[in-house]
Each structure stands twice: as C-alpha cells, then as structure tokens.
Design an enzyme around this catalytic site. Structure first.
Site, PDB file in Angstrom:
ATOM      1  N   GLN A 177       0.910  -1.332  -0.120  1.00 20.07           N
ATOM      2  CA  GLN A 177       0.094   0.074   0.108  1.00 20.07           C
ATOM      3  C   GLN A 177       0.773   1.323  -0.008  1.00 20.07           C
ATOM      4  O   GLN A 177       1.925   1.442   0.567  1.00 20.07           O
ATOM      5  CB  GLN A 177      -0.788  -0.155   1.151  1.00 20.07           C
ATOM      6  CG  GLN A 177      -2.059  -0.852   1.135  1.00 20.07           C
ATOM      7  CD  GLN A 177      -3.081  -1.025   2.084  1.00 20.07           C
ATOM      8  OE1 GLN A 177      -3.360  -1.810   2.802  1.00 20.07           O
ATOM      9  NE2 GLN A 177      -3.869   0.477   2.325  1.00 20.07           N
ATOM     10  N   SER A 203       4.880  -6.015   2.620  1.00 15.57           N
ATOM     11  CA  SER A 203       3.610  -6.051   3.379  1.00 15.57           C
ATOM     12  C   SER A 203       2.538  -6.623   2.452  1.00 15.57           C
ATOM     13  O   SER A 203       2.554  -7.939   2.082  1.00 15.57           O
ATOM     14  CB  SER A 203       3.045  -4.637   3.773  1.00 15.57           C
ATOM     15  OG  SER A 203       1.822  -4.560   4.412  1.00 15.57           O
ATOM     16  N   LEU A 204       1.522  -5.991   2.048  1.00 19.66           N
ATOM     17  CA  LEU A 204       0.416  -6.400   0.948  1.00 19.66           C
ATOM     18  C   LEU A 204       1.137  -7.162  -0.059  1.00 19.66           C
ATOM     19  O   LEU A 204       0.821  -8.212  -0.642  1.00 19.66           O
ATOM     20  CB  LEU A 204      -0.508  -5.520   0.464  1.00 19.66           C
ATOM     21  CG  LEU A 204      -1.390  -5.913  -0.736  1.00 19.66           C
ATOM     22  CD1 LEU A 204      -2.269  -6.826  -0.157  1.00 19.66           C
ATOM     23  CD2 LEU A 204      -2.040  -4.609  -1.452  1.00 19.66           C
ATOM     24  N   ARG A 234      -8.621  -9.484   3.854  1.00 19.10           N
ATOM     25  CA  ARG A 234      -7.632  -8.812   4.451  1.00 19.10           C
ATOM     26  C   ARG A 234      -7.801  -7.557   4.578  1.00 19.10           C
ATOM     27  O   ARG A 234      -7.912  -6.790   5.791  1.00 19.10           O
ATOM     28  CB  ARG A 234      -6.274  -9.143   4.003  1.00 19.10           C
ATOM     29  CG  ARG A 234      -5.072  -8.543   4.716  1.00 19.10           C
ATOM     30  CD  ARG A 234      -3.763  -9.004   4.081  1.00 19.10           C
ATOM     31  NE  ARG A 234      -2.519  -8.466   4.847  1.00 19.10           N
ATOM     32  CZ  ARG A 234      -1.871  -7.475   4.715  1.00 19.10           C
ATOM     33  NH1 ARG A 234      -2.376  -6.598   3.736  1.00 19.10           N
ATOM     34  NH2 ARG A 234      -0.618  -7.342   5.100  1.00 19.10           N
ATOM     35  N   GLN A 268       2.276 -11.816   9.717  1.00 23.94           N
ATOM     36  CA  GLN A 268       2.661 -10.790   9.012  1.00 23.94           C
ATOM     37  C   GLN A 268       1.791  -9.375   9.428  1.00 23.94           C
ATOM     38  O   GLN A 268       2.155  -8.361   9.415  1.00 23.94           O
ATOM     39  CB  GLN A 268       2.602 -10.837   7.736  1.00 23.94           C
ATOM     40  CG  GLN A 268       3.141  -9.874   6.826  1.00 23.94           C
ATOM     41  CD  GLN A 268       2.312  -9.696   5.542  1.00 23.94           C
ATOM     42  OE1 GLN A 268       0.989  -9.403   5.628  1.00 23.94           O
ATOM     43  NE2 GLN A 268       2.813  -9.390   4.763  1.00 23.94           N
ATOM     44  N   HIS A 321       0.524  -3.310  11.170  1.00 24.19           N
ATOM     45  CA  HIS A 321       1.978  -4.261  11.541  1.00 24.19           C
ATOM     46  C   HIS A 321       2.143  -3.697  13.015  1.00 24.19           C
ATOM     47  O   HIS A 321       3.204  -3.697  13.478  1.00 24.19           O
ATOM     48  CB  HIS A 321       2.848  -3.941  10.716  1.00 24.19           C
ATOM     49  CG  HIS A 321       2.451  -4.463   9.214  1.00 24.19           C
ATOM     50  ND1 HIS A 321       2.691  -5.773   8.800  1.00 24.19           N
ATOM     51  CD2 HIS A 321       2.525  -3.578   8.035  1.00 24.19           C
ATOM     52  CE1 HIS A 321       2.412  -5.842   7.610  1.00 24.19           C
ATOM     53  NE2 HIS A 321       2.399  -4.720   7.248  1.00 24.19           N
TER      54      HIS A 321
END
Length: 649
Positions: free
Chosen positions: A10, A88-89, A113, A242, A194
C-alpha cells in the site's frame, strides 16, 4: 540465476494503474469482478467513486495489478525469478508468483484482509527518517506510551512507527524524534498496520485462512516477519503473523544481497521499492551468516539486526547428542521427586532454583512441586509451573553433566526453548529463571483464562473440520506420520471443553492438558508488549552449542539471538513446529541421539509413535515413577553412543 522480483504494498497505488493489463486478461478480470462485486478496471483506471485509497479497495486493486503484471512478464517470455519478496501486502503477489495459490484465491485473501483492516480500531502511523532502527526503538522505549510499535524497517535510516492514534500524534512523540535529528512524517492511514493494534484482525484473519489450501512453493519467498525464506509447505502462520509483526524489509534485502543476489526488479505500479533497494545497496545491514551463492530451500529462523555468530559446528565421529526440553502441559505434582531424594547433583540444582524462586516469590518452589497432598490433581498454577518446568529441565541437565554427559546440541519445545537457550549459554541461568517467573505473573494477571487440547489425529483434521475447532488456534504440530498424528489446539476454556466432547463423540482421542492458559493463541496477545520488554532485559551471549527452535522450525542463527524480545514472545505465542523442525534439521536420524529431558517423556513418545525406530534416544523421567531406572537406561544409552565412561555420583 540470481534475479529477485519484488512486489510493492500500500502506498504504491495510483489512478490509471494496470490500464494496459486488463484487456490482456479478460477472463481473469471477469472472475475478479464477480468476486469483488464491482469493476476492477473502473476502480484502478478511473476511480470514479474516489475509493482507491481506502484499504478495502486498495488491497485487491494492488494485488491484481501486480499479479497481472507478473503474468504478462512471464507470458511475454520473461525468465522466472530466482527469489521473490513482497512488501507487506505485496507478499501476496510474491506468493502468487511462487505458486502458493491461483489468481482468484489470492484476490479473495487480500479482499478479506482489506475488509478486516478497514474495520480495525482507529490508529496512526508515521515515518521516522534519518535515524537507524536502534535509535528509533530506544527513543520509543523512553516515551511514556506503551501502544506504539516499530512497524516497518525499510532501510538503515527509515522506519515506520504504528500504534494508537492519540499516542502516535502526541506532541512529545514528534518532538522526541525531531530533537534527535529525524524527520517525522505522519502517514495518511486510518489504522495501525503491523502493530499490536491489529491483534483482533489477525485472529479473525487466521480463522479465514484455516479454510484455505496452500500449494507447495515453487520459488523461494522471503517472509516479511522473519526476513528469511518461507518453508515450502505449512506456511499459513507466517501470513497470520505478518498482520501485526513488523515488515523487516531492510534485513530481507540485505540478506539477499549478502547471498549474491544483485538483480532486483520491481513488479507492480510505481518505483517505491526500486528506490529503497538503491538505498539498501549503499548501506546494507551487516549479516551474521556467511554469504552463499543461492538461497537455501529449507526455511531459516527469524533474525534481527546484527549479532553474534551461532555456535560453530563440530565434526563428530559419533551421533550428535541432542538434549530436548519440554514445555507447558508436561508437568505434574511430585515430578522429579525420586531423583531429588536420590541424586545429589539434581537435588543441588533444584535447591538452587528453589532458593532463587523463594527470594523472588516468598515461597519454596520445591515444596510446591512435591506437595504430597495434591497427588493426582492437576499441577496447573502458572506461578508455580512455569518456574518448575524450567527448573526441572535445567536440573536434569546438571545431573547428566555431573555424570560426564554433555549435549552437542539442544532443542526446545515451547517453554523448553528457554531451557535450551540457557544450557547453550545464550542467556544465564539466573536471567532465564527470572524471565519465566516474570512471564508467569504477566500470564496470571493479564491474560484471559484458557486451555489446550492434545489431539491424537492427523493435523489435517484441524483444517478439514472447522466445525470441531471453531475459535481454537492450532497451537502446535508434534508429528504427522505414524499411525495417527498429533497436534495441539488452544483457546478459551469453554471452547476446549466443547471440542473435546465433540471429538470424543467421533471416537477421536483428545487429552486436555493441565494448563489454565491458551498458550500459542490470541489469548496471550494482551501481554505482547510486556513480554517483549522482558526479553529486551536479558543479556544475550553467543551460544556454545547449536540451538534448535520449534518456534522457528530451525536452528537459531546469530542475528536471531540478538532479537531476544521477538524470540521471548514467539516462544509462547508462535506455533510449535516440532514436525517441521524434525523434517528439516534431523533428516538423517542415524546422525543423532535424542535425550528427552522433558518432565513426562513426551519426546520419547513423539519419536516412537510419529517418527519410528531409527530415531534413537531415551528419556530421563516421567510421571509413572521408577525414575532411577529411567536414568540408568539413559546413562547406558549415552555410554554406548558416546563411548564415554560416566563419572560416579
């Protein structure tokens, strides 16, 4: 081939992205539209409703564009990469490229998610630029807030902090960082990604993942939360972790650079990762492990920045002797009492443990353990059992050392990891016992009650029968082979009771463990910050022996040993992956001799029923008594294996 494809997360989304890709893959786009309930092309190219920057829309849009760009590259004759990684994503796009799932399955995962994250409590994130990770963390620790975590470590001088909205935006937080010379940049996000604030999201997403079948990986994938390759199979837990774990991007790329990978290509919109890669090339993290020309196929344990090297390997002409230590659920009243009464070295070690315990707690640990009035009752008071299990494992080791027997390596299972690390010299005996005593108080005072259930059945039952295990976490897998299999589930006490009754009705053997807490489940998340703080307080040394970890399904490396805050938490919160550890670290059983120093002889049962007669070893004590004879058989086995003449006791 040393190419690495990296996939952005993102922040890389932009209006118009993927415009040329949608026409090339009309079938996939049509399937995506049916799943999402809106036009993927309209969202990405035109964004008529101005929702592209909302996380529930951003996540499927970014995943789809990155995945389609990867397909277009391969379909156009491009060579596949040697390794993939995603920020991340972007990790989902990397997993798609590695064959973990098909396009639509991955899209459904990121859709869910994104939906869950969009409903997370209000949070905030901010970039801290021009300070290294150590200084960012040190300043954070000195601030009067406990709801902020370091969420991303992107390069040597760029970190992201994440946490409660009011705390991240508190004036003294910005002031502390700017006075230290940093640029402090609040990010345009609505939640604390996170960080511990995502614990509820993580738990709900774990339930969603439990119904998904993941394929074996065809290409190594570097995991955000470990900065090391995913295991080839059984990796769903890393996607769960994660969500609330930091993205260790700086370390991930430094690890790849140290192994000779120098061809990085960003797949997806924008060039954020390309710029980060350039910065990391200039100042890579110093890695403790030696460079290798290619990444290993087997999973590696997590590691943190810099640190001591692991214990050097010694070439042995005989089998490697592995001391094994068990955790919660193996305890019982009067454990070790027979040895305490008859073995001077064991008694001396237990008395030393009890003296330290009494100085801190005001009561005798030995008296609590050997309370004859409670024989036959569950020994489940965490204020006693945590310290008792640590002390028994340590004292059994001291007894064998007094007789001239020493391990070549150590292995810990759940709480037993602390004993293993102590025996290997990674932390002192005093620090280890202090850690488990303080951890027990956190569990007693802050965590909701729970329970654990050991199920004698293949672990696939947990995935296939979610009706039986709804609301329960898969806490650990001990073995998948043999005639049955064995796994452990954990969660609220009432759900454990219901699951046991349901399994009983179906003829599946399930044993409730004598614990009042849901170890290795979300019930522990309330103490995450404090538990990690306990780990930071420990002085960690370079171990003198290899330390095998069930939490990481591999040998602890030098860098991981410096991240004791992460490790102290992962030991009791992460899944126990004994089965994976045995498959990766002990592929040739003839090269090892396993010494079971758990209180119940549980490892001996695992090896016997799950791994077969080639896995040689013996246990020291169990709950059925005659421990003097057990120790004699263990000594005889060690004499045969090592060729050593034992010392007289």
């Amino acid at each position: 081939m040393n190419s690495v494809y990296v996939f952005p997360g993102q922040g890389s989304q932009r209006k118009g992205m993927g415009k040329d890709l949608f026409e090339k893959y009309p079938d996939l786009v049509a399937r995506a539209d049916r799943l999402l309930g809106y036009s993927l092309r309209d969202l990405c190219v035109d964004d008529p409703d101005r929702v592209l920057n909302r996380t529930e829309y951003t996540q499927p849009a970014l995943y789809a564009v990155s995945a389609l760009q990867y397909l277009d590259h391969i379909d156009s004759g491009g060579a596949p990469p040697a390794v993939v990684a995603g920020h991340s994503l972007g990790e989902y796009s990397a997993l798609f490229a590695a064959g973990a799932f098909d396009f639509v399955t991955g899209l459904d995962l990121v859709r869910r998610r994104g939906e869950l994250m969009s409903r997370a409590p209000k949070g905030a994130m901010a970039a801290v630029v021009n300070l290294d990770q150590e200084r960012v963390a040190r300043i954070l620790a000195a601030l009067p807030y406990d709801g902020i975590d370091v969420a991303n470590i992107n390069s040597r001088l760029q970190c992201i902090i994440s946490g409660a909205y009011d705390e991240v935006h508190a004036p003294d937080v910005r002031q502390a960082y700017t006075e230290a010379g940093a640029r402090f940049i609040p990010l345009n996000v609505s939640a604390a990604f996170h960080s511990r604030c995502m614990a509820d999201v993580q738990e709900e997403f774990a339930r969603h993942l439990s119904g998904v079948e993941f394929r074996p990986l065809r290409i190594p994938v570097i995991a955000n939360c470990t900065a090391r390759p995913y295991p080839t199979t059984g990796y769903a837990e890393l996607l769960v972790r994660q969500i609330s774990s930091p993205v260790r991007w700086y370390e991930s790329l430094s690890w790849l650079l140290a192994r000779g990978h120098d061809d990085f290509r960003e797949i997806g919109p924008g060039d954020v990762l390309t710029k980060l890669t350039a910065k990391i090339r200039e100042e890579p993290l110093a890695m403790a492990e030696p460079a290798a020309p290619q990444p290993p196929a087997a999973p590696q344990p997590p590691a943190a920045p810099v640190g001591a090297r692991p214990a050097p390997r010694r070439a042995l002409r005989r089998p490697e002797v592995v001391f094994m230590y068990g955790g919660q659920g193996t305890q019982y009243y009067r454990m070790g009492q027979e040895l305490y009464d008859t073995h001077p070295a064991f008694r001396d070690a237990m008395d030393r443990c009890s003296a330290l315990y009494e100085a801190a707690q005001g009561t005798s640990l030995v008296a609590a353990m050997h309370d004859g009035t409670r024989r036959g009752q569950d020994f489940d008071d965490i204020l006693h059992t945590h310290a008792a299990l640590y002390s028994v494992g340590w004292s059994l080791t001291e007894a064998l050392r007094a007789e001239g027997f020493h391990p070549d390596a150590v292995l810990g299972h759940s709480l037993g990891e602390y004993v293993a690390a102590t025996v290997a010299g990674a932390m002192s005996f005093e620090d280890g016992l202090d850690l488990v005593m303080k951890q027990a108080h956190l569990l007693d005072q802050r965590c909701r009650p729970g329970g654990m259930l050991s199920v004698l059945a293949p672990p696939s039952l947990y995935q296939r029968r979610r009706d039986l295990f709804a609301g329960l976490a898969l806490a650990g897998v001990n073995f998948t082979g043999g005639t049955t299999g064995n796994f452990v589930v954990s969660g609220e006490a009432e759900r454990v009771t219901e699951a046991r009754a349901a399994l009983d009705g179906e003829g599946v053997i399930a044993v409730r463990l004598p614990v009042r807490h849901g170890f290795h489940s979300g019930l522990l998340d309330d103490i995450r910050h404090e538990c990690r703080s306990l780990g930071r307080a420990v002085t960690v040394n370079s171990p003198t022996l290899p330390v095998y970890s069930c939490a990481y399904a591999g040998e602890l490396d030098g860098a991981a040993l410096t991240a004791w805050d992460d490790y102290a938490w992962d030991v009791i919160r992460g899944r126990v992956r004994f089965d994976e550890l045995m498959a990766t670290a002990f592929r040739d059983p003839a090269r090892h001799y396993f010494v079971d120093l758990s209180a119940s002889g549980s490892f001996a049962n695992f090896l016997k029923h799950g791994y077969g007669p080639d896995h040689r070893g013996a246990f020291a004590i169990n709950q059925f008594g005659n421990n003097t004879a057990s120790m004699r058989r263990l000594r005889e086995g060690l004499e045969e294996v090592t060729g050593a003449a034992p010392a007289l006791v």
